[in-house]
Design a protein around this motif. Structure first.
Motif, short mmCIF file in Angstrom:
data_model
loop_
_atom_site.label_atom_id
_atom_site.label_comp_id
_atom_site.label_asym_id
_atom_site.label_seq_id
_atom_site.Cartn_x
_atom_site.Cartn_y
_atom_site.Cartn_z
N ARG A 77 2.28 0.90 -1.72
CA ARG A 77 2.57 2.20 -1.13
C ARG A 77 4.00 2.26 -0.62
O ARG A 77 4.74 3.21 -0.88
CB ARG A 77 1.61 2.50 0.02
CG ARG A 77 1.87 3.86 0.67
CD ARG A 77 0.97 4.07 1.86
NE ARG A 77 1.25 3.09 2.90
CZ ARG A 77 0.44 2.84 3.92
NH1 ARG A 77 -0.69 3.48 4.03
NH2 ARG A 77 0.77 1.95 4.83
N ASN A 78 4.40 1.22 0.08
CA ASN A 78 5.77 1.20 0.58
C ASN A 78 6.77 1.23 -0.57
O ASN A 78 7.80 1.89 -0.51
CB ASN A 78 6.00 -0.05 1.44
CG ASN A 78 5.26 0.05 2.75
OD1 ASN A 78 4.93 1.14 3.20
ND2 ASN A 78 4.99 -1.09 3.37
N ARG A 81 6.82 4.72 -2.06
CA ARG A 81 7.41 5.75 -1.21
C ARG A 81 8.91 5.62 -1.10
O ARG A 81 9.62 6.59 -0.97
CB ARG A 81 6.79 5.71 0.18
CG ARG A 81 5.33 6.02 0.19
CD ARG A 81 4.79 5.81 1.55
NE ARG A 81 5.49 6.66 2.49
CZ ARG A 81 4.91 7.65 3.16
NH1 ARG A 81 3.65 7.87 3.01
NH2 ARG A 81 5.60 8.38 3.98
N PRO A 115 -0.50 11.85 -5.89
CA PRO A 115 -0.07 11.22 -4.63
C PRO A 115 -0.64 9.81 -4.53
O PRO A 115 -1.75 9.55 -5.06
CB PRO A 115 -0.66 12.13 -3.56
CG PRO A 115 -0.80 13.45 -4.23
CD PRO A 115 -1.15 13.14 -5.66
N TYR A 116 0.07 8.95 -3.86
CA TYR A 116 -0.27 7.53 -3.92
C TYR A 116 -1.71 7.25 -3.50
O TYR A 116 -2.41 6.48 -4.14
CB TYR A 116 0.69 6.72 -3.04
CG TYR A 116 0.32 5.25 -3.04
CD1 TYR A 116 0.62 4.45 -4.12
CD2 TYR A 116 -0.38 4.69 -1.98
CE1 TYR A 116 0.24 3.11 -4.16
CE2 TYR A 116 -0.76 3.36 -1.99
CZ TYR A 116 -0.43 2.57 -3.09
OH TYR A 116 -0.81 1.26 -3.12
N ARG A 117 -2.14 7.83 -2.43
CA ARG A 117 -3.48 7.49 -1.94
C ARG A 117 -4.56 7.95 -2.90
O ARG A 117 -5.60 7.31 -3.03
CB ARG A 117 -3.70 8.04 -0.54
CG ARG A 117 -2.82 7.37 0.51
CD ARG A 117 -3.39 7.50 1.89
NE ARG A 117 -3.57 8.90 2.27
CZ ARG A 117 -4.22 9.28 3.35
NH1 ARG A 117 -4.76 8.38 4.15
NH2 ARG A 117 -4.34 10.55 3.65
N GLU B 75 11.33 9.11 6.49
CA GLU B 75 10.60 10.29 6.89
C GLU B 75 10.61 10.38 8.41
O GLU B 75 10.92 9.43 9.11
CB GLU B 75 9.17 10.30 6.38
CG GLU B 75 8.40 9.05 6.67
CD GLU B 75 8.66 8.03 5.61
OE1 GLU B 75 8.35 8.29 4.46
OE2 GLU B 75 9.20 6.98 5.94
N GLU B 145 1.08 7.58 8.12
CA GLU B 145 0.74 6.18 7.93
C GLU B 145 1.96 5.34 7.57
O GLU B 145 1.84 4.16 7.27
CB GLU B 145 -0.30 6.04 6.83
CG GLU B 145 -1.60 6.72 7.17
CD GLU B 145 -2.58 6.64 6.03
OE1 GLU B 145 -2.21 6.14 4.96
OE2 GLU B 145 -3.72 7.08 6.21
N SER B 146 3.10 5.94 7.55
CA SER B 146 4.27 5.20 7.08
C SER B 146 5.16 4.81 8.25
O SER B 146 5.01 5.29 9.36
CB SER B 146 5.07 6.06 6.11
OG SER B 146 5.57 7.19 6.79
N GLU B 255 1.71 12.42 1.94
CA GLU B 255 1.22 11.25 1.24
C GLU B 255 2.30 10.55 0.44
O GLU B 255 2.16 9.39 0.10
CB GLU B 255 0.07 11.63 0.30
CG GLU B 255 -1.18 12.07 1.05
CD GLU B 255 -2.29 12.42 0.09
OE1 GLU B 255 -2.07 12.34 -1.12
OE2 GLU B 255 -3.38 12.75 0.57
N GLY B 258 6.99 11.90 2.50
CA GLY B 258 7.01 12.04 3.95
C GLY B 258 8.14 12.94 4.39
O GLY B 258 9.05 13.26 3.64
#
Lengths: 163, 439
Positions: A77-78, A81, A115-117, B75, B145-146, B255, B258
């Motif tokens: 996820r990181n 993003r 989206p990632y999730r 974000e 969550e980031s 999600e 951000g």
């Protein structure tokens, strides 16, 4: 001689658990990272990054496999993003490309665009066959959120993909 | 619930998993030689580690439009509330106290702790410049969550004399940058550079009162990507304020990318304290424009102790104790972290002296600069590294465990040599000249 042998044995006993754990889970973790990130190029990096984080806590973990899975989800996820997008500017020489049939490629692209999730829920559900409760634990969200994410993901794919 | 789609997804995942490249017989020691990546700042280095291990080559393609400042994805939360700079004519600080106090007040104001999904915390003591009048604080924002890292630039003011205060002159959380701000004759112009898609909101406030002067919304297309940011110009007329606060806010998606946020102050030229005006201008440029775009020569600015900022062609190398750029982890305490930033673009890595990190630090950061085909390579090395040399045999100075080199187009290879004579290649970087495609 005996002493030396004992030393070796002791040394092995200290590193063996993680080494065994690593060898047992490495390939599947790379595959998980590949599916979560959508990147074959960086999957091994992501998996190793996850193992690095797990290693630091390894001796204190009740369920290292679950921790590794959650860590991989978070690591990907990181990556996705932030740095993942920068990584797109980094081209490794000789990075292998995977060829897919057109329909599969279309589906793959559609999943990548989620989206990632939402994507993570699909991977954890349809590749790892995790229960919704386990998926919730891996994603750090509520059970209802898992249901919602999966529902939205599938709805999006149905909308985007031709029948 | 089974659907026709699910079997296709399962089959696709199986195929992709089967075709995933997995290096055979990877030894677990590879893990002990890695640095955990520092959250969102450091993935380029994670790639570098593995490339280092295989003595491979990384090719970094420079941005095609080098006139656009670098941008990165961070974000931030909802910028609600008013935080006027105060009476800028007399340069009254928003609060009196330490930079940390003022910064904390700023963060609370902009990103209220009452928002359950948003919290923020200062990451480090202030990093002061050589004059002691400017300070930079990194902070960590946890929206949703980031975790992301932002930067506050603050200016020391003294009004009345002897009563020092600090004002926040810029907030930079990446993903959005304000540039070219000018307030002249009742007209303010500037640009927003962002690579985060979504609907951006630009607001202009009277810096003294906090009153909203104007607001505009702009749709940033989905195709916006890092390295090819959107540059949105804006102009607001009939501004009677002597100083304005310009803020850009893009909630983006919760999600994916951000939210992002940027804020800068700009003031009219009719200030009563010219020297302060210069300071303000300079500091604002630090974040909004990047002072290095116009100051291309290396500027080394060493501060004292373990906190140090070294500037070279647009890059700040900040050495701090502890961990930054990612989720806090108590296990990481005591590490030495290297953070490079440039106008909000940042990467970081950490090294731990407890043996869990690399014995010879092979993790390397690469950061582009605003100059075409110019970048910086930096790394932290343990005390055991005696020297760093490039492929031409030139010695790269090591200061406080940090070495860096400003590099141009071409391939760059570096070697570390330990005190006991061991020599190891760090990495080969290739910078493809602007306009060329990577090989």
């Amino acid at each position: 001689m005996t002493g030396a042998r004992r030393t070796v044995k002791n040394a092995k006993s200290e590193i063996a658990p993680f080494a065994v754990f690593f060898r047992t889970h490495y390939a599947d973790t790379v595959r998980l990272a590949r599916l979560l990130s959508g990147s074959n190029t960086f999957a091994e990096d992501l998996a190793q990054d996850a193992f690095t984080r797990v290693q630091r806590h390894f001796g204190r973990l009740d369920n290292p496999a679950a921790y590794l899975r959650t860590t991989t989800v978070n690591t990907c996820r990181n990556w996705h993003r932030g740095r993942g997008r920068e990584a797109a500017n980094i081209r490794r020489l000789g990075s292998p490309q995977i060829a897919l049939p057109p329909e599969a490629a279309e589906l793959s692209d559609a999943i990548k665009a989620l989206p990632y999730r939402q994507r993570a829920v699909l991977v954890l559900r349809f590749w790892l066959d995790l229960s919704e409760a386990d998926i919730a634990a891996a994603l750090g969200c509520r059970l209802g959120t898992v249901k919602s994410l999966q529902s939205r993901a599938l709805a999006t794919l149905r909308k985007e993909l031709p029948r | 619930m089974s659907t026709d789609l699910e079997p296709r997804i399962r089959e696709l995942f199986r195929d992709l998993a089967d075709q995933t490249t997995i290096t055979p017989d990877v030894h677990p020691s590879i893990v002990s030689q890695r640095q955990p990546s520092s959250g969102r700042w450091s993935y380029a280095l994670a790639a570098a580690v593995t490339v280092t291990l295989i003595a491979g080559v990384i090719v970094v393609q420079t941005r095609r439009d080098r006139s656009e400042p670098a941008s990165t994805v961070h974000e931030y939360g909802d910028p609600v509330g008013i935080f006027p700079a105060g009476d800028v004519d007399r340069v009254v600080a928003v609060a009196y106290g330490s930079p940390s106090d003022v910064a904390a007040a700023y963060l609370v104001d902009r990103f209220p702790a009452t928002d359950a999904e948003m919290s923020s915390a200062l990451l480090n003591p202030p990093l002061y410049d050589s004059t002691g009048d400017r300070a930079v604080l990194l902070f960590e924002a946890v929206p949703n969550e980031s975790v992301s890292t932002g930067r506050l630039t603050m200016l020391r003011v003294e009004d009345p004399p002897g009563d020092a205060g600090w004002v926040v002159v810029s907030a930079d959380i990446g993903g959005a940058q304000l540039g070219g701000l000018e307030l002249d004759d009742g007209r303010i112009v500037g640009t927003v550079t962002t690579d985060v898609a979504g609907r951006g909101l630009l607001t202009v406030h009277d810096a003294e009162s906090g009153d909203l002067i104007d607001e505009e919304t702009t749709d940033i297309p989905d195709g916006t990507t890092l390295g090819e940011p959107e540059v949105i110009g804006f102009e607001v007329g009939d501004v009677s304020a002597r100083a304005v606060s310009v803020r850009f806010w893009n909630p983006a998606t919760t999600e994916e990318s951000g939210p992002v946020f940027a804020e800068s102050l700009v003031r009219e030229g009719d200030v009563s304290t010219p020297s302060t005006s210069e300071q303000w201008s300079s500091v604002t440029d630090d974040l909004a424009l990047g002072p290095f775009a116009t100051d291309s020569n290396s500027l080394i600015e060493s501060l004292t102790g373990r906190q140090e900022i070294v500037r070279a062609r647009g890059v700040s190398v900040a050495i701090t104790d502890g961990y930054q750029g990612g989720p806090p982890d108590p296990a990481m305490a005591g590490g030495l972290c290297l953070a490079t930033t440039m106008g909000g673009t940042g990467r970081s890595l950490c090294w731990w002296p407890d043996g869990t990190g690399t014995s010879i630090a092979t993790s390397t950061l690469f950061v582009e600069t605003n100059e075409p085909n110019v970048g910086i390579i930096a790394s932290v090395v343990p005390d055991t590294v005696a020297s760093v040399t490039d492929s031409a045999g030139r010695n790269i100075p090591i200061n406080d465990n940090v070495w860096y080199a400003v590099v141009g187009a071409g391939l760059h290879t570096y070697f570390l040599e330990s005190a006991d004579g061991r020599k190891q290649q760090v990495l080969t970087y290739g910078i493809v000249p602007m306009g060329s495609a990577p090989g």
